[in-house]
Design an enzyme around this catalytic site. Structure first.
Site, PDB file in Angstrom:
ATOM      1  N   GLU A  57     -10.584   2.496   2.486  1.00 51.31           N
ATOM      2  CA  GLU A  57     -10.693   2.085   1.087  1.00 51.31           C
ATOM      3  C   GLU A  57     -10.520   0.566   0.990  1.00 51.31           C
ATOM      4  OE1 GLU A  57      -7.389   3.426  -1.238  1.00 51.31           O
ATOM      5  OE2 GLU A  57      -8.386   3.079  -3.156  1.00 51.31           O
ATOM      6  N   HIS A  58      -9.415   0.054   1.557  1.00 50.59           N
ATOM      7  CA  HIS A  58      -9.149  -1.393   1.579  1.00 50.59           C
ATOM      8  C   HIS A  58      -9.130  -1.883   3.020  1.00 50.59           C
ATOM      9  CE1 HIS A  58      -6.854   0.166  -1.989  1.00 50.59           C
ATOM     10  NE2 HIS A  58      -7.527  -0.801  -2.585  1.00 50.59           N
ATOM     11  N   HIS A  82       2.710   3.163  -3.066  1.00 48.37           N
ATOM     12  CA  HIS A  82       2.000   3.989  -4.041  1.00 48.37           C
ATOM     13  C   HIS A  82       2.397   5.449  -3.955  1.00 48.37           C
ATOM     14  CE1 HIS A  82      -0.940   1.578  -6.177  1.00 48.37           C
ATOM     15  NE2 HIS A  82      -1.217   0.910  -5.076  1.00 48.37           N
ATOM     16  N   ASP A 133      -6.561  -5.577  -6.681  1.00 45.08           N
ATOM     17  CA  ASP A 133      -6.065  -4.534  -7.587  1.00 45.08           C
ATOM     18  C   ASP A 133      -6.054  -5.011  -9.031  1.00 45.08           C
ATOM     19  OD1 ASP A 133      -5.564  -2.718  -5.626  1.00 45.08           O
ATOM     20  OD2 ASP A 133      -3.433  -3.175  -5.441  1.00 45.08           O
ATOM     21  N   GLN A 146       0.824  -1.203   0.000  1.00 43.16           N
ATOM     22  CA  GLN A 146       0.000   0.000   0.000  1.00 43.16           C
ATOM     23  C   GLN A 146       0.857   1.253   0.000  1.00 43.16           C
ATOM     24  OE1 GLN A 146      -3.154  -0.826  -0.184  1.00 43.16           O
ATOM     25  NE2 GLN A 146      -3.572   1.297  -0.721  1.00 43.16           N
ATOM     26  N   HIS A 187     -50.370  24.136 -10.457  1.00 37.44           N
ATOM     27  CA  HIS A 187     -50.285  22.674 -10.390  1.00 37.44           C
ATOM     28  C   HIS A 187     -51.684  22.059 -10.313  1.00 37.44           C
ATOM     29  CE1 HIS A 187     -46.049  23.276  -9.860  1.00 37.44           C
ATOM     30  NE2 HIS A 187     -45.805  22.016  -9.585  1.00 37.44           N
TER      31      HIS A 187
END
Lengths: 429, 429
Positions: free
Chosen positions: A323-324, A258, A357, A255, A416
């Site tokens: 996220e993960h 990145h 991934d 992780q 209306h």
């Protein structure tokens, strides 16, 4: 360097991890707005100019030719092509289940209906340079393709020779895109949103990008649809002492490599196991080509958090909305239903996050920065939109009219009510 | 005052209708940011202060009491309550069909799964004053309720006596909200997004509001989810000479009475029929209490557009991507499949748009300003989010590893490959 924190005493670091954002400077925002305006007003000419400035390339044509696609395939290792084909199959299998049908509810004199149509034209941004990932192509294009999108255009910046990384073109061809344009940056987003002489405007833009691209997407949002403005990537690993600390250390690095802003967190229930994980790190770090990035990511946004119980760990997970999420505990399946907020969950010792991934078939475009509380992974529904249909005949309207007229009156909307009563004027004469 | 235009000569008015937006002034943006920051930093105290400034009211407690709910029910006409109950049933019937199931794809040694969870806490903004509509309550709360949202909080500004319009409270109770808070404006959005001492923060905010509310929602988007930033309302009526021109005129006014920015357009295939519609207007206008608004809306954003064929009309409809589309032509059902971009479609002579606003069951929160190209009506899926789950055992991972490692290598992500290979280190010793 991967600090051990206790959940019990208030941690500024934990707070800063939860609240981290990559806020743009005002200068970048201004520069992006200028680029967008220029592309809107001057079209291709502006795109060409910015390509020359930022990509240092002068292009005759933006569009990748059939020859270039063929050349790319020749240049790509056959085993890699096979890997991408296998990944594609899995992504298709997973995403095809997301296709939704419309429905119709019939009454005797009326019906209501929901119709689903694909979005017509979609643009996909694929970064260039080091972050040019063929997996990104598959993950963004395949769901659009399954939704039935008619035209899918990739924009991606070329190198100084005007070339695109071959595996990007191979993945694009495999996924079935309509065309690939060799443009990048905010100017590519502007071209997709406003259209130019040679580039037809799209209805929605998806895909990751640097801060210029992200700000440009945010700016054109509303004129076109966008997927999400993604923050830095993150993993939370909830682990007990049945897990392998060496696997955990490797997953944290996968992780952290990145991005220096990436966040890698372990939550575990004993100080002892926390230390075991910590001990695995130095050795494993040495062999990592991106070790400087990993170090810096660990120092700023990494932590091993010791909780009293796994239950307490799950509470923290739901607060972080990662996220993960890797669940490396005994019987991970038994607690999946307790996880309310997460982009993707990976179960057990043999499902490290890179399986998702690249290969398992789930999407790797996932909600970051706690947005899993209210956002879903990229999916087929992001590439279609719904339309409601209502039909009433005169009998149905005459039965409903007193209710409709009463509500219209309560809301002070005379017109209306009149739109209803006018249809019965003749009858009461 | 409702101009007849031909599709054949380029019309600036048509362009201006397509491109109309209600751009905020810089002053409002600044003022909204200041309010949000203040609420973030000072919580309840700031909310109270802004309530005093903007709503001219000093509140002991923000929350509507059980007594106030009961009082509201007593004050509301029984027939209106019944109308709201009937509308609620229809909205439930239509939206329940939108509930999605997750799915699981099993392989021998692995599986992938999609789980769907409701968003936990949702805030709903309901405008006060003249635009306090009970129908808005039903349309925003019921889909959230069906999705399974645990806590639904309405915020709505009170009058100077600190009271909320009774029908709003009746609708809120009917729809099953958790609580109603008597706060409005940008300060209410700030309180929902950041939380205060007495107001718990939510995960998503939906509902319409004035420009302050819209800008505040846009600003907190990302911290919480938001529905959409709605533009002015609009109707396109595609009509041929089989339609009743008087009905059309009434329907145009039902749209235009909302707002001077509202847009009411007819597309028809003969000049003669266009004139018939035009002739119906002056008379009908006289009885409308909101005639000044209607006039101004017609003048700026209204038109009767003459096309050569209904086919050409459909093309224009898809370009406009209207919020509301009435098909008042022969066999309207036969062309529904050709409409690609519209929020909601109303079929035939007896389905005027207010049927959908109030009663049929479809949602009246619809994409405006051409965003129907990529956005759906508010629906149950807007109140839930998905999570992917991946499980691989060691056999599955060993079969997949060569593919995953190849892609990781191509992407230059050594740590991703290592997270896989480390799991087989022991085996190769």
């Amino acid at each position: 360097m991967l600090e051990i924190l206790s959940i019990n005493h208030k941690s500024e670091k934990l707070e800063s991890i939860i609240n981290r954002t990559n806020l743009p400077t005002v200068e970048i925002t201004k520069s992006v707005e200028k680029i967008l305006l220029n592309v809107k007003e001057n079209g291709d000419e502006a795109v060409r100019r910015y390509s020359l400035i930022y990509d240092e390339v002068k292009l005759k044509s933006f569009e990748v030719s059939e020859d270039e696609f063929n050349e790319a395939l020749e240049q790509t290792d056959e085993n890699l092509v096979n890997a991408l084909i296998e990944a594609k199959k899995n992504i298709e299998t997973y995403h095809e289940k997301q296709l939704q049908d419309g429905y119709k509810i019939n009454e005797k004199n009326s019906y209501v209906q929901q119709i689903i149509n694909p979005i017509e034209r979609v643009g996909v941004y694929i970064p260039g340079g080091k972050a040019a990932y063929p997996s990104t192509v598959l993950m963004n294009v395949i769901p659009a393709k399954i939704a039935g999108v008619n035209e899918i255009v990739i924009v991606t910046p070329p190198n100084k020779e005007g070339k695109i990384k071959p595996s990007i073109l191979v993945a694009a061809k495999l996924a079935g895109v309509t065309k690939v344009l060799k443009i990048g940056g905010a100017q590519a987003i502007g071209a997709l949103a406003y259209g130019t002489e040679t580039i037809e405007k799209v209805d929605k833009i998806v895909g990751p990008g640097n801060i210029y691209v992200a700000l440009a997407k945010k700016s054109v949002s509303g004129i076109v649809g966008i997927d999400m403005v993604a923050g830095p990537t993150e993993v939370v690993i909830l682990a007990d002492e049945t897990a392998n600390p060496r696997f955990i250390a490797a997953d944290l690095m996968a992780q952290a490599e990145h991005d220096e802003m990436a966040s890698s967190i372990v939550i575990t229930n004993t100080e002892e196991f926390a230390q075991k994980i910590q001990q695995e790190i130095p050795n494993l770090l040495e062999e990592q080509p991106r070790k400087e990035i990993i170090k810096s990511s660990f120092e700023n946004y990494g932590a091993i958090i010791v909780v009293k119980t796994i239950e307490e760990g799950i509470e923290l997970v739901n607060k972080l909305a990662p996220e993960h999420l890797e669940l490396m505990i005994k019987n991970p399946e038994s607690i999946v239903h307790k996880v309310k907020n997460a982009g993707a969950i990976f179960l057990g010792d043999y499902t490290p996050e890179p399986v998702g991934d690249y290969f398992a078939g789930t999407n790797h475009t996932l909600p970051t920065s706690g947005t899993a509380r209210f956002t879903s992974p990229l999916n087929v529904n992001d590439f279609s939109k719904k339309t409601s249909v209502v039909y009433y005949n005169k009998v149905a309207l005459s039965e409903a009219r007193k209710h409709i007229e009463l509500i219209a009156e309560e809301e002070g909307l005379y017109g209306h009510g009149k739109a209803i009563s006018i249809r019965f004027e003749e009858d009461s004469k």
